[in-house]
Design a protein around this motif. Sequence first.
Motif, PDB file in Angstrom:
ATOM      1  N   LEU A  23      55.066  27.204  55.059  1.00  0.00           N
ATOM      2  CA  LEU A  23      54.100  27.321  56.141  1.00  0.00           C
ATOM      3  C   LEU A  23      54.864  27.656  57.421  1.00  0.00           C
ATOM      4  CD1 LEU A  23      51.530  24.405  55.724  1.00  0.00           C
ATOM      5  CD2 LEU A  23      51.100  26.834  55.468  1.00  0.00           C
ATOM      6  N   GLY A  24      54.882  28.918  57.811  1.00  0.00           N
ATOM      7  CA  GLY A  24      55.560  29.300  59.036  1.00  0.00           C
ATOM      8  C   GLY A  24      57.063  29.165  58.914  1.00  0.00           C
ATOM      9  N   SER A  25      57.757  29.126  60.045  1.00  0.00           N
ATOM     10  CA  SER A  25      59.206  29.007  60.032  1.00  0.00           C
ATOM     11  C   SER A  25      59.614  27.572  59.759  1.00  0.00           C
ATOM     12  CB  SER A  25      59.771  29.474  61.366  1.00  0.00           C
ATOM     13  OG  SER A  25      59.274  28.672  62.419  1.00  0.00           O
ATOM     14  N   GLY A  26      60.886  27.409  59.380  1.00  0.00           N
ATOM     15  CA  GLY A  26      61.369  26.087  59.040  1.00  0.00           C
ATOM     16  C   GLY A  26      61.412  25.893  57.540  1.00  0.00           C
ATOM     17  N   PRO A  27      61.820  24.705  57.086  1.00  0.00           N
ATOM     18  CA  PRO A  27      61.932  24.460  55.652  1.00  0.00           C
ATOM     19  C   PRO A  27      60.560  24.488  54.966  1.00  0.00           C
ATOM     20  CG  PRO A  27      62.286  22.436  56.905  1.00  0.00           C
ATOM     21  CD  PRO A  27      62.203  23.540  57.897  1.00  0.00           C
ATOM     22  N   ALA A  28      60.582  24.711  53.653  1.00  0.00           N
ATOM     23  CA  ALA A  28      59.354  24.673  52.869  1.00  0.00           C
ATOM     24  C   ALA A  28      58.722  23.292  52.962  1.00  0.00           C
ATOM     25  CB  ALA A  28      59.650  25.025  51.415  1.00  0.00           C
ATOM     26  N   ILE A  29      57.393  23.258  52.947  1.00  0.00           N
ATOM     27  CA  ILE A  29      56.685  21.987  52.976  1.00  0.00           C
ATOM     28  C   ILE A  29      56.863  21.300  51.626  1.00  0.00           C
ATOM     29  CG2 ILE A  29      54.458  20.866  53.362  1.00  0.00           C
ATOM     30  CD1 ILE A  29      55.616  22.411  55.771  1.00  0.00           C
ATOM     31  N   VAL A  30      57.324  20.066  51.646  1.00  0.00           N
ATOM     32  CA  VAL A  30      57.585  19.290  50.437  1.00  0.00           C
ATOM     33  C   VAL A  30      56.666  18.069  50.415  1.00  0.00           C
ATOM     34  CG1 VAL A  30      59.299  17.985  49.132  1.00  0.00           C
ATOM     35  CG2 VAL A  30      59.991  20.038  50.390  1.00  0.00           C
ATOM     36  N   ILE A 238      47.693  22.086  63.918  1.00  0.00           N
ATOM     37  CA  ILE A 238      46.705  21.251  64.597  1.00  0.00           C
ATOM     38  C   ILE A 238      47.476  20.038  65.111  1.00  0.00           C
ATOM     39  CG2 ILE A 238      44.687  19.764  64.346  1.00  0.00           C
ATOM     40  CD1 ILE A 238      43.679  21.673  62.177  1.00  0.00           C
ATOM     41  N   LEU A 239      47.538  19.885  66.408  1.00  0.00           N
ATOM     42  CA  LEU A 239      48.283  18.788  67.022  1.00  0.00           C
ATOM     43  C   LEU A 239      47.393  17.559  67.117  1.00  0.00           C
ATOM     44  CD1 LEU A 239      50.812  17.733  68.583  1.00  0.00           C
ATOM     45  CD2 LEU A 239      49.698  18.595  70.672  1.00  0.00           C
ATOM     46  N   PHE A 240      47.838  16.438  66.524  1.00  0.00           N
ATOM     47  CA  PHE A 240      47.113  15.173  66.689  1.00  0.00           C
ATOM     48  C   PHE A 240      48.014  14.199  67.442  1.00  0.00           C
ATOM     49  CE2 PHE A 240      49.433  14.529  62.746  1.00  0.00           C
ATOM     50  CZ  PHE A 240      49.791  13.183  62.742  1.00  0.00           C
ATOM     51  N   THR A 317      44.889   6.723  58.132  1.00  0.00           N
ATOM     52  CA  THR A 317      46.194   7.313  57.841  1.00  0.00           C
ATOM     53  C   THR A 317      46.061   8.833  57.867  1.00  0.00           C
ATOM     54  OG1 THR A 317      46.895   5.429  56.494  1.00  0.00           O
ATOM     55  CG2 THR A 317      48.033   7.526  56.133  1.00  0.00           C
ATOM     56  N   ILE A 318      46.866   9.491  58.686  1.00  0.00           N
ATOM     57  CA  ILE A 318      46.819  10.943  58.853  1.00  0.00           C
ATOM     58  C   ILE A 318      48.097  11.546  58.280  1.00  0.00           C
ATOM     59  CG2 ILE A 318      46.534  12.849  60.489  1.00  0.00           C
ATOM     60  CD1 ILE A 318      44.181  10.925  60.505  1.00  0.00           C
ATOM     61  N   PRO A 319      48.007  12.461  57.321  1.00  0.00           N
ATOM     62  CA  PRO A 319      49.214  13.077  56.774  1.00  0.00           C
ATOM     63  C   PRO A 319      49.845  14.054  57.760  1.00  0.00           C
ATOM     64  CG  PRO A 319      47.274  14.061  55.780  1.00  0.00           C
ATOM     65  CD  PRO A 319      46.786  12.929  56.636  1.00  0.00           C
ATOM     66  N   PHE A 320      51.170  14.034  57.826  1.00  0.00           N
ATOM     67  CA  PHE A 320      51.937  14.899  58.718  1.00  0.00           C
ATOM     68  C   PHE A 320      52.459  16.074  57.896  1.00  0.00           C
ATOM     69  CE2 PHE A 320      55.318  16.561  61.161  1.00  0.00           C
ATOM     70  CZ  PHE A 320      55.257  16.070  62.448  1.00  0.00           C
ATOM     71  N   GLY A 321      51.912  17.272  58.143  1.00  0.00           N
ATOM     72  CA  GLY A 321      52.366  18.469  57.449  1.00  0.00           C
ATOM     73  C   GLY A 321      51.379  19.046  56.463  1.00  0.00           C
ATOM     74  N   THR A 322      50.264  18.351  56.227  1.00  0.00           N
ATOM     75  CA  THR A 322      49.242  18.826  55.298  1.00  0.00           C
ATOM     76  C   THR A 322      48.293  19.786  55.999  1.00  0.00           C
ATOM     77  OG1 THR A 322      49.358  16.776  54.024  1.00  0.00           O
ATOM     78  CG2 THR A 322      47.352  18.075  53.791  1.00  0.00           C
ATOM     79  N   ARG A 323      47.808  20.802  55.279  1.00  0.00           N
ATOM     80  CA  ARG A 323      46.834  21.738  55.836  1.00  0.00           C
ATOM     81  C   ARG A 323      45.465  21.073  55.909  1.00  0.00           C
ATOM     82  NH1 ARG A 323      45.366  25.917  53.088  1.00  0.00           N
ATOM     83  NH2 ARG A 323      46.116  25.135  51.090  1.00  0.00           N
ATOM     84  N   ALA A 324      44.780  21.305  57.030  1.00  0.00           N
ATOM     85  CA  ALA A 324      43.479  20.685  57.260  1.00  0.00           C
ATOM     86  C   ALA A 324      42.625  21.609  58.111  1.00  0.00           C
ATOM     87  CB  ALA A 324      43.653  19.336  57.958  1.00  0.00           C
ATOM     88  N   LEU A 336      42.587  20.127  53.449  1.00  0.00           N
ATOM     89  CA  LEU A 336      42.387  21.303  52.613  1.00  0.00           C
ATOM     90  C   LEU A 336      43.220  21.260  51.329  1.00  0.00           C
ATOM     91  CD1 LEU A 336      42.358  24.100  55.347  1.00  0.00           C
ATOM     92  CD2 LEU A 336      40.389  23.148  54.105  1.00  0.00           C
ATOM     93  N   GLU A 337      44.029  20.225  51.183  1.00  0.00           N
ATOM     94  CA  GLU A 337      44.887  20.094  50.018  1.00  0.00           C
ATOM     95  C   GLU A 337      45.306  18.646  49.886  1.00  0.00           C
ATOM     96  OE1 GLU A 337      48.359  22.432  50.700  1.00  0.00           O
ATOM     97  OE2 GLU A 337      48.786  21.513  52.640  1.00  0.00           O
ATOM     98  N   PRO A 338      45.734  18.225  48.694  1.00  0.00           N
ATOM     99  CA  PRO A 338      46.310  16.881  48.569  1.00  0.00           C
ATOM    100  C   PRO A 338      47.604  16.779  49.373  1.00  0.00           C
ATOM    101  CG  PRO A 338      45.758  17.811  46.416  1.00  0.00           C
ATOM    102  CD  PRO A 338      45.670  18.935  47.405  1.00  0.00           C
ATOM    103  N   SER A 339      47.957  15.582  49.759  1.00  0.00           N
ATOM    104  CA  SER A 339      49.182  15.347  50.526  1.00  0.00           C
ATOM    105  C   SER A 339      50.315  14.830  49.657  1.00  0.00           C
ATOM    106  CB  SER A 339      48.913  14.350  51.656  1.00  0.00           C
ATOM    107  OG  SER A 339      47.923  14.839  52.525  1.00  0.00           O
TER     108      SER A 339
END
Length: 341
Positions: A23-30, A238-240, A317-324, A336-339
């Motif tokens: 997702l964008g620049s930086g390491p792959a989302i794991v 999306i910044l929370f 609980t809000i996941p950090f890095g998950t698409r929403a 939009l996906e499991p975390s």
Amino acid sequence: MMTGAAALGLSSSFGMQAASHQLGSGPAIVKPPRLNLGDTVGLISPASLNVDSYDYDMADEVVEALGLVPKRGKNVGRDFGYFSAPDKDRAADVNAMFADKSVKGIFAIRGGWGCARILPYLDYDMIAKNPKPLIGYSDITALHMALHAKTGLVSFHGPNATAAWGQASVDSFKPLLFDGAQPTYSNPEANEDRLVQRKWRTRILTGGTASGRLMGGNLTVLTAMVGTPYMPNMDGAILFIEDVGEAEYRIDRMLTQLGQAGHLKGLKGVIFGQCTKCTTSGGSGFTLTEVLKQHIVPLGVPAFQGAFFGHMSDQYTIPFGTRAIMDADAGTLRMLEPSVT
């Protein structure tokens, strides 16, 4: 107060997801593996000490009540000034929990201050090879940010182990971490004798919907990471954000810094949670909402205020890095996906 699946609008779709994607620049989302009943989870004190040693027993009991088995870090329960232990020792506990194959998840016991000081001592290569759910909030924001920036790990902005853990918190946490649920978050209905609901309302800053990966946490901690190598790229996010005990002018100052550093211009949306005890006695000239509008409305992205996370007794609980996807008009946030995998 409405709690559980009714309050959260939990989706019935739990499907499996690949462990990582870009997702964008930086390491792959794991994504870390999900938790299972009976799993051993680590308890760490990466920041401030707990003045009352009884709090550590409470942390154990919370973990057990969630159906998990607690394992305290080697340095939990120590006392080093206003920290729980020296920096390298606190970092060693984080590293040890990620390296320990018997440990399936990691809970912060509390926040306070100190996580930023241990970031240079974390073994990010090892952590990337051993993804696990990390749960905590407030000062734990520094760990969420750094782990995401360095490894792409999805972690979880949620109650620390010594938090209140009301039923709404439990009903938010378990489906997300145990079942891979894709919930829709909305504020609960307040149980109050009023013609229309007043408590726990959301406020529209800018209407509309937006999708992106969730990033954020405590505003003070996040802002202090600007200019460090531990600040992830927030383009397309999306910044929370949330905070506690900050006067309106300090919220203004922090948002000014984020904006001038370029961390707001690429956002897809903004969700401001609870700002507990953030009202200046006697008034400050601008309300919190007015300050938020001054900084966020010009971004031209959907935004709302008052979501159910932050320094409060029953936070989600809000996941950090998950698409929403967020809906500012409805005050909702849908995964939009499991975390977890």
